[in-house]
Scaffold this motif. Structure first.
Motif, PDB file in Angstrom:
ATOM      1  N   TYR A 162      23.812  34.420  42.136  1.00 11.18           N
ATOM      2  CA  TYR A 162      24.788  34.352  40.981  1.00 11.18           C
ATOM      3  C   TYR A 162      24.114  33.531  39.763  1.00 11.18           C
ATOM      4  O   TYR A 162      24.204  33.800  38.529  1.00 11.18           O
ATOM      5  CB  TYR A 162      25.931  33.845  41.431  1.00 11.18           C
ATOM      6  N   ALA A 163      23.635  32.471  40.213  1.00 12.58           N
ATOM      7  CA  ALA A 163      22.659  31.554  39.064  1.00 12.58           C
ATOM      8  C   ALA A 163      21.691  32.152  38.651  1.00 12.58           C
ATOM      9  O   ALA A 163      21.642  31.974  37.403  1.00 12.58           O
ATOM     10  CB  ALA A 163      22.506  30.182  39.690  1.00 12.58           C
ATOM     11  N   GLY A 164      20.940  32.912  39.195  1.00 14.67           N
ATOM     12  CA  GLY A 164      19.693  33.587  38.747  1.00 14.67           C
ATOM     13  C   GLY A 164      20.206  34.575  37.840  1.00 14.67           C
ATOM     14  O   GLY A 164      19.486  34.690  36.716  1.00 14.67           O
TER      15      GLY A 164
ATOM     16  N   SER B 181      32.283  35.480  34.854  1.00 15.02           N
ATOM     17  CA  SER B 181      32.768  36.111  35.926  1.00 15.02           C
ATOM     18  C   SER B 181      31.731  35.877  37.059  1.00 15.02           C
ATOM     19  O   SER B 181      32.554  35.948  38.364  1.00 15.02           O
ATOM     20  CB  SER B 181      32.560  37.901  35.564  1.00 15.02           C
ATOM     21  N   HIS B 182      30.612  35.575  36.929  1.00 13.10           N
ATOM     22  CA  HIS B 182      29.865  35.084  37.847  1.00 13.10           C
ATOM     23  C   HIS B 182      30.200  33.681  38.662  1.00 13.10           C
ATOM     24  O   HIS B 182      30.274  33.589  39.769  1.00 13.10           O
ATOM     25  CB  HIS B 182      28.375  35.079  37.667  1.00 13.10           C
ATOM     26  N   PHE B 183      30.629  32.807  37.623  1.00  6.22           N
ATOM     27  CA  PHE B 183      31.027  31.596  38.090  1.00  6.22           C
ATOM     28  C   PHE B 183      32.365  31.601  38.816  1.00  6.22           C
ATOM     29  O   PHE B 183      32.636  30.912  39.959  1.00  6.22           O
ATOM     30  CB  PHE B 183      31.441  30.655  36.840  1.00  6.22           C
ATOM     31  N   LEU B 184      33.381  32.496  38.574  1.00  8.20           N
ATOM     32  CA  LEU B 184      34.560  32.903  39.263  1.00  8.20           C
ATOM     33  C   LEU B 184      34.227  33.307  40.489  1.00  8.20           C
ATOM     34  O   LEU B 184      34.658  32.900  41.653  1.00  8.20           O
ATOM     35  CB  LEU B 184      35.532  33.631  38.381  1.00  8.20           C
ATOM     36  N   ALA B 185      33.446  34.558  40.675  1.00 10.92           N
ATOM     37  CA  ALA B 185      33.013  34.957  41.943  1.00 10.92           C
ATOM     38  C   ALA B 185      32.248  34.172  43.010  1.00 10.92           C
ATOM     39  O   ALA B 185      32.972  33.945  44.170  1.00 10.92           O
ATOM     40  CB  ALA B 185      32.233  36.063  41.761  1.00 10.92           C
ATOM     41  N   LEU B 186      31.343  33.269  42.512  1.00 15.93           N
ATOM     42  CA  LEU B 186      30.837  32.123  43.190  1.00 15.93           C
ATOM     43  C   LEU B 186      31.654  30.944  43.730  1.00 15.93           C
ATOM     44  O   LEU B 186      31.539  30.600  44.836  1.00 15.93           O
ATOM     45  CB  LEU B 186      29.626  31.289  42.459  1.00 15.93           C
ATOM     46  N   GLY B 187      32.725  30.725  42.858  1.00 19.54           N
ATOM     47  CA  GLY B 187      33.662  29.647  43.280  1.00 19.54           C
ATOM     48  C   GLY B 187      34.548  30.326  44.397  1.00 19.54           C
ATOM     49  O   GLY B 187      34.905  29.480  45.325  1.00 19.54           O
TER      50      GLY B 187
ATOM     51  N   PHE C 156      30.729  44.742  45.638  1.00 18.81           N
ATOM     52  CA  PHE C 156      31.249  45.648  44.989  1.00 18.81           C
ATOM     53  C   PHE C 156      31.770  45.313  43.412  1.00 18.81           C
ATOM     54  O   PHE C 156      31.543  45.926  42.500  1.00 18.81           O
ATOM     55  CB  PHE C 156      32.960  46.422  45.455  1.00 18.81           C
ATOM     56  N   LEU C 157      32.403  44.122  43.405  1.00 18.61           N
ATOM     57  CA  LEU C 157      32.650  43.720  42.112  1.00 18.61           C
ATOM     58  C   LEU C 157      31.507  43.457  40.892  1.00 18.61           C
ATOM     59  O   LEU C 157      31.691  43.561  39.820  1.00 18.61           O
ATOM     60  CB  LEU C 157      33.145  42.097  41.986  1.00 18.61           C
TER      61      LEU C 157
END
Length: 331
Positions: free
Chosen positions: A261-263, A283-289, A318-319
């Motif tokens: 996600y960070a990359g 969206s990536h921050f929320l998914a990672l959290g 999927f997301l």
């Protein structure tokens, strides 16, 4: 999503109604992989269309590409079940062959039919789709079928999974859709296809998505063996979980997903000028959290909790096939 709850079957073992047979076929196809394949086809189509703003909304090639990929998907997961009946009786007793809902003969017929249909459909659609499906089927066969049976070796097993799911599917489908849509812009669909018309250009957005999926699929590939440790050990299937232990593989999976996600977010800021960076980053921050929030609650001694978290990882997979095309379209 896929029913990966431990020891549970969706189908009455004695059920023979059309509805029961259809449910068993759905279980045989491993629903979470079907959803992943469907979303990848739609996502790569949307990315190929993003520069065209859907000026050429051609849906027949999309339908054929989906059919070829779904049939290939069923062939690969079905062949794996045919070769792993005794292992699945321990690890996944709800699967149709392991539970006795499907006989080996029925399983072989389904696998043969879907494999042939995948190849024939791909042949009718052009070289990029044929290469995508053909290479995927070849790797899937080598993964499960003796004497090669690469799933016996953790490195090669993981390589098979993230090569197909990550590189081959994403790059192959983009090249196919980009080629088809380019031809449609000049001629009627299915006419005038030639080798001279092939385009091998791949934009940065597709490379970033491909890298994300390759790394993410590696996490899936090593995590999937955690709940299956008992059966794998009994039948001499070497996995990273058996070699390193559950805690080490679980933590490695979490950090691989974090890097993923960070990359992707960093790559979006540095190299992608045509995506909506705010949407991508948030969206990536929320998914990672969400991933870390759930992971700290998982009891590694509870197979049910591990299986549920594994299914959650698939939902994050999927997301991404919704997030990334949306970021491209909003860019």
């Amino acid at each position: 999503m896929g029913n990966d709850s431990i020891g549970k079957s969706w189908v009455d073992k004695n059920g023979s109604s059309p509805q029961s047979w259809a449910i068993a076929l759905w279980e045989f196809s491993r629903p979470h992989t079907i959803v992943g394949t469907t979303l990848s086809v739609l996502a790569l189509y949307a990315i190929a269309q993003s520069d065209r703003l859907f000026a050429n909304p051609v849906f027949l090639p999309l339908a054929f590409a989906w059919l070829a990929c779904i049939c290939g998907n069923i062939y690969i997961v079905g062949l794996n079940q045919l070769e792993d009946v005794e292992i699945d009786k321990i690890n996944k007793p709800y699967l149709p062959i392991a539970s006795g809902v499907f006989s080996l003969k029925i399983g072989r017929l389904i696998v043969a039919a879907t494999g042939i249909l995948a190849v024939l459909t791909a042949v009718s659609q052009g070289p990029f789709l044929l290469a995508t499906v053909g290479v995927s089927l070849a790797i899937g066969t080598a993964y499960s079928l003796p004497p090669i049976r690469l799933k016996r070796f953790p490195f090669w097993a993981a390589l098979c999974i993230f090569t197909v799911r990550g590189a081959i599917v994403n790059l192959g489908l983009f090249l196919h859709f980009n080629w088809v849509l380019g031809l449609v812009g000049a001629k009627s669909v299915f006419s005038g296809w030639s080798w001279e018309s092939l385009s091998f250009g791949i934009p940065a957005e597709v490379w970033v998505l491909t890298a994300f999926v390759v790394v993410f699929t590696f996490a899936i590939a090593i995590f999937k063996d955690i709940p299956d440790m008992e059966g794998d050990k009994q039948y001499n299937i070497t996995t990273f979980t058996i070699e390193l232990g559950k805690p080490a593989v679980f933590n490695l999976s979490r950090w691989v997903l974090t890097v993923c996600y960070a990359g992707a977010t960093l790559a979006g800021a540095v190299a992608l000028s045509n995506v909506n960076l705010v949407f991508l980053a948030v969206s990536h921050f929320l998914a990672l959290g969400l991933m870390w929030f759930w992971s700290v609650k998982v009891d590694l001694d509870d197979r049910q909790e591990i299986a549920e978290f594994y299914q959650f990882i698939w939902k994050l997979f999927f997301l991404e096939y919704l997030i990334f095309p949306a970021a491209c379209l909003l860019g």
